[in-house]
Scaffold this active site. Structure first.
Site, PDB file in Angstrom:
ATOM      1  N   ARG A 141     -22.716  -7.599 -18.922  1.00  0.00           N
ATOM      2  CA  ARG A 141     -22.091  -6.376 -18.420  1.00  0.00           C
ATOM      3  C   ARG A 141     -20.744  -6.153 -19.101  1.00  0.00           C
ATOM      4  NH1 ARG A 141     -21.751  -5.372 -11.940  1.00  0.00           N
ATOM      5  NH2 ARG A 141     -19.572  -4.879 -12.405  1.00  0.00           N
ATOM      6  N   ARG A 163     -13.377   1.328  -1.061  1.00  0.00           N
ATOM      7  CA  ARG A 163     -12.537   0.289  -1.655  1.00  0.00           C
ATOM      8  C   ARG A 163     -11.057   0.608  -1.527  1.00  0.00           C
ATOM      9  NH1 ARG A 163     -16.854  -1.186  -6.106  1.00  0.00           N
ATOM     10  NH2 ARG A 163     -16.077  -3.148  -6.858  1.00  0.00           N
ATOM     11  N   ARG A 196     -22.648 -14.402 -14.993  1.00  0.00           N
ATOM     12  CA  ARG A 196     -23.345 -13.114 -15.087  1.00  0.00           C
ATOM     13  C   ARG A 196     -23.115 -12.489 -16.470  1.00  0.00           C
ATOM     14  NH1 ARG A 196     -21.996  -8.679 -10.622  1.00  0.00           N
ATOM     15  NH2 ARG A 196     -20.234  -8.229 -11.970  1.00  0.00           N
ATOM     16  N   LYS A 254     -22.296  -9.388  -2.992  1.00  0.00           N
ATOM     17  CA  LYS A 254     -22.637  -8.266  -2.114  1.00  0.00           C
ATOM     18  C   LYS A 254     -23.766  -7.407  -2.696  1.00  0.00           C
ATOM     19  CE  LYS A 254     -18.444  -5.909  -3.591  1.00  0.00           C
ATOM     20  NZ  LYS A 254     -19.008  -5.474  -4.887  1.00  0.00           N
TER      21      LYS A 254
END
Ligand code: AMP
Length: 193
Positions: free
Chosen positions: A133, A88, A127, A13
């Site tokens: 991250r 959310r 990722r 997204k």
């Protein structure tokens, strides 16, 4: 055009939100990016949010809601926005309704990216390798998927009920998914792109 992007962590997204926002000429607003920027800049908000981000937990609604209200009051959102990662929770849906009502605006559509669980975990691990991250470790990834399934996946029903939901198959390449997004929005009649 006012769009919301929803989907599991790793559903793409963020990537699609940035592309879509560019095409529509509106800002892409990612609550996760705003939190991460605040953590990096060591602001007060960053200090409040960091522990939640690191553990893969949701930042409490009061903090997140206030931040989003502030961001949506910025002048660049006057012509619309692509909101990625918010709402959310049930309470965030109600809060966003209030913010938009106060502004005299409304949502055009909610894009829902559906991707198999195995595939999103694979993408997040990749990722982690590339971007490093802090919340892309195997344990936190698992926690984020659990929380998504428990708290956010059920929200799909509310937007479907409102006739705003546009589902997109999130498997495949970035380009193929972007084409699907454009096609799904056009077919939905909710948003001309
Ligand atoms: P994301 O980049 O969208 O995966 O978000 C990264 C992290 O930011 C999440 O795991 C949460 O800790 C926090 N976060 C982002 N958006 C929200 C939200 N709408 N509500 C609560 N926490 C959020």
């Amino acid at each position: 055009m006012r769009l919301i992007l929803m989907g599991a962590p790793g559903s793409g997204k963020g990537t699609q939100g940035a592309l879509l926002a560019q095409r529509l000429g509106v800002p892409a607003i990612s609550t996760g990016d705003i939190f991460r920027a605040n953590v990096a800049a060591r602001t007060r908000l960053g200090g409040q949010a960091q522990g939640y981000l690191d553990g893969g937990e949701y930042v409490p609604d009061e903090i997140t809601n206030a931040m989003v209200r502030g961001r949506l009051a910025e002048p660049d959102t006057a012509g619309g926005f692509v909101l990625d990662g918010y709402p959310r929770t049930v309470s965030q849906i109600a809060y966003l309704d209030e913010v938009l009502r106060d502004a005299g605006t409304a949502l055009d559509a909610v894009l829902w990216f559906s991707v198999e669980q195995d595939e999103v975990v694979r993408r997040l691990l990749e990722r982690a390798r590339v971007e490093g991250r802090a919340d892309d470790t195997a344990e936190v990834i698992r926690r984020r998927q659990e929380i998504f399934l428990a708290q956010t996946a059920p929200l799909m029903g509310e937007y479907r009920y409102r006739g705003l939901l546009v589902k997109v198959d999130g498997a495949g390449t970035v380009g193929a998914i972007a084409q699907r997004v454009a096609g799904a929005l056009a077919r939905s009649g909710r948003a001309p792109v």
